[in-house]
Design an enzyme around this catalytic site. Structure first.
Site, PDB file in Angstrom:
ATOM      1  N   GLY A 185       0.804  -1.215   0.000  1.00 47.21           N
ATOM      2  CA  GLY A 185       0.000   0.000   0.000  1.00 47.21           C
ATOM      3  C   GLY A 185       0.841   1.270   0.000  1.00 47.21           C
ATOM      4  CG  ASN A 209      -5.804   3.591   8.620  1.00 42.72           C
ATOM      5  OD1 ASN A 209      -6.137   4.559   7.920  1.00 42.72           O
ATOM      6  ND2 ASN A 209      -4.826   3.654   9.486  1.00 42.72           N
ATOM      7  CD  GLN A 222      -7.559  -1.020   6.777  1.00 43.25           C
ATOM      8  OE1 GLN A 222      -8.307  -1.981   6.964  1.00 43.25           O
ATOM      9  NE2 GLN A 222      -6.349  -0.992   7.280  1.00 43.25           N
ATOM     10  CB  SER A 255      -1.869  -3.315   1.052  1.00 38.55           C
ATOM     11  OG  SER A 255      -0.928  -4.027   1.823  1.00 38.55           O
ATOM     12  CG  HIS A 293       0.016  -6.544   4.963  1.00 36.55           C
ATOM     13  ND1 HIS A 293      -0.226  -6.165   6.257  1.00 36.55           N
ATOM     14  CD2 HIS A 293       0.441  -5.442   4.309  1.00 36.55           C
ATOM     15  CE1 HIS A 293       0.062  -4.858   6.377  1.00 36.55           C
ATOM     16  NE2 HIS A 293       0.466  -4.412   5.206  1.00 36.55           N
ATOM     17  CB  THR A 310      13.461  -9.538 -10.947  1.00 37.62           C
ATOM     18  OG1 THR A 310      14.581  -9.240 -11.772  1.00 37.62           O
ATOM     19  CG2 THR A 310      12.989 -10.964 -11.218  1.00 37.62           C
ATOM     20  CB  CYS A 354       2.280   4.237  11.237  1.00 39.70           C
ATOM     21  SG  CYS A 354       1.485   3.176  10.046  1.00 39.70           S
TER      22      CYS A 354
HETATM   23  C1  PLP Z   1      -1.931  -0.505   5.913  1.00 33.74           C
HETATM   24  C2  PLP Z   1      -2.335   0.691   5.128  1.00 33.74           C
HETATM   25  C3  PLP Z   1      -1.457   1.271   4.197  1.00 33.74           C
HETATM   26  C4  PLP Z   1      -0.042   0.783   4.003  1.00 33.74           C
HETATM   27  O1  PLP Z   1       0.004  -0.452   3.361  1.00 33.74           O
HETATM   28  P1  PLP Z   1       1.371  -1.329   3.439  1.00 33.74           P
HETATM   29  O2  PLP Z   1       1.098  -2.472   2.524  1.00 33.74           O
HETATM   30  O3  PLP Z   1       1.515  -1.734   4.859  1.00 33.74           O
HETATM   31  O4  PLP Z   1       2.462  -0.450   2.951  1.00 33.74           O
HETATM   32  C5  PLP Z   1      -1.902   2.353   3.460  1.00 33.74           C
HETATM   33  N1  PLP Z   1      -3.148   2.842   3.637  1.00 33.74           N
HETATM   34  C6  PLP Z   1      -4.026   2.312   4.523  1.00 33.74           C
HETATM   35  C7  PLP Z   1      -5.393   2.897   4.640  1.00 33.74           C
HETATM   36  C8  PLP Z   1      -3.641   1.226   5.295  1.00 33.74           C
HETATM   37  O5  PLP Z   1      -4.505   0.714   6.183  1.00 33.74           O
END
Ligand code: PLP
Length: 393
Positions: free
Chosen positions: A71, A152, A180, A200, A202, A238, A326
């Site tokens: 993300g 988030n 999100q 993203s 994860h 890559t 964060c």
């Molecule tokens: C977690 C998150 C991100 C960052 O994503 P990463 O894959 O951890 O870099 C950006 N924006 C929102 C709203 C998020 O919840």
């Protein structure tokens, strides 16, 4: 230690069904997808299949998907990439006060180093942006509007469709951070009317370090990572083939299970929400009561520090968070909670519970059982609470 994980907005567990899809690409199918020999073609085809899965999840064309490291990279590429490509056209960006740091910081960078002017729109007490405010903020120098789909920390879902129409009328590029919402809500780039969209892996049961940026065909954008010609010259390096395979499978599963996940997480979140609001006095609900992610509950327990609640819950094997991963660890209260009008004290008393597909009814029942006595005990020890200076609103 087996705990109760209620921090799914920070990251999620990789769905075990994904592993089997990935292992061959760490093992016998290790070839560089750009090479010319036969097994490389097989790897390349697998990457393209993953791209199709991801495109399908968000209603895009596969050629409009660029794989990234997540993300943060997607947001940085969208914002700095458009700013650099359109720097001769204008230097004004519109965003909001409640964006993720991965949007706010690229904006700050452009202000500081390239002379950009950034409008940070306010939000109401629920965290909603007013589309009319977006319309009024547009100038002839405006080159980009970037507004998140779902927040988030508090879960509020922004009126992206309405803002998309406004952006289109004004011929201004529109980016949304949908990190999100992807996997939790229906996300369709055409319905939303966006030119760029970040996601993203994860956050929806894929691995960390995987993600993508949707770039509508024809959108002018400079790459951030220069080098080889991978990803249609939009992102060199890559390909992270195992990561891309995992992301593709996560996207497929998210599409198949979306309604099921929505119903399951909303049921658990609502149960937790009722348990908290009905059994604990002096609690504020953060975020919009309805226009909210199905899995997110952010509440402010007046008169105590969120950090001490989290420590106490941690001791009892319950894992939640005070907002974004964060900003925790810093003493500054969350910019999102301040933007919705909470005082510093209220913001410091906030806790975010975010449920996921692997949570169970029993887990939520246990939390609902333990929370009232935990809060009561902490309040008894809190000078803030004793002084009776605690006020709702
Ligand atoms: C977690 C998150 C991100 C960052 O994503 P990463 O894959 O951890 O870099 C950006 N924006 C929102 C709203 C998020 O919840």
């Amino acid at each position: 230690m087996k705990g109760i994980y209620l921090d799914n907005n920070a990251t999620t567990r990789v769905d075990p069904r994904i592993w089997t899809k990935v292992i061959p690409y760490l093992d016998e199918l290790y070839y560089n997808p750009s090479a010319q020999y036969t097994p490389s073609h097989q790897v390349k085809e697998a990457v393209e299949e993953a791209r199709r899965e991801l495109a399908q999840l968000i209603g895009a064309n596969p050629s409009e998907i660029v794989f990234t490291s997540g993300g943060s990279e997607s947001n940085n590429t969208a914002i700095k990439g458009v700013a650099l490509a359109l720097i001769d056209k204008g230097n004004h960006i519109i965003t909001t006060a409640i964006e993720h740091h991965a949007v706010l910081e690229p904006c700050h960078f452009l202000q500081k180093h390239l002379g950009f002017d950034v409008t940070y729109l306010p939000v109401d007490r629920y965290g909603l942006v007013d589309p009319d405010e977006v319309r009024k903020a547009i100038r002839k120098e405006t080159i980009l509007i970037t507004i998140m789909h779902a927040n988030n920390e508090i879960g509020t879902v922004e009126p992206i469709e309405e803002i998309g129409k406004i952006a289109k009328e004004a011929s201004v590029y529109f980016h949304t951070d949908a990190v999100q919402s992807v996997g939790k809500l229906e996300v369709n780039v055409n319905k939303l009317g966006v030119d760029l969209l970040s996601l993203s892996g994860h956050k929806f049961h894929g691995p960390k370090g995987t993600g993508a940026l949707y770039i509508r065909k024809g959108t002018k954008l400079h790459p951030l990572i220069h080098g080889g010609g991978q990803e249609g010259k939009r992102r060199a390096g890559t390909e992270n083939v195992p990561g891309i395979m995992a992301l593709g499978e996560a996207a497929r599963l998210a599409q198949v299970e979306r309604e099921e996940r929505y119903a399951h997480t909303k049921n658990l979140r609502d149960k937790l929400e009722r348990g908290v609001l009905e059994n604990i006095p002096q609690v504020l609900l953060n975020g919009h009561p309805q226009k909210r992610l199905p899995n997110t509950l952010s509440v402010c327990f007046l008169g105590i520090e969120g950090e001490s609640i989290l420590m106490d819950l941690n001791f009892q094997g319950i894992w939640a968070s005070s907002g974004s991963a964060c900003s925790s660890g810093s003493l500054e209260p969350s910019h999102v909670l301040l933007a919705i009008g909470l005082s510093h004290e209220q913001a410091h008393g906030s806790v975010r519970f975010s449920v996921g597909k692997f949570n169970t009814e029993e887990e939520i029942e246990r939390v609902v059982d333990l929370l009232p006595s935990t809060i009561e005990r902490l309040r008894e020890m809190s000078p803030l609470w004793q002084e009776g200076e605690v006020q709702l609103t």
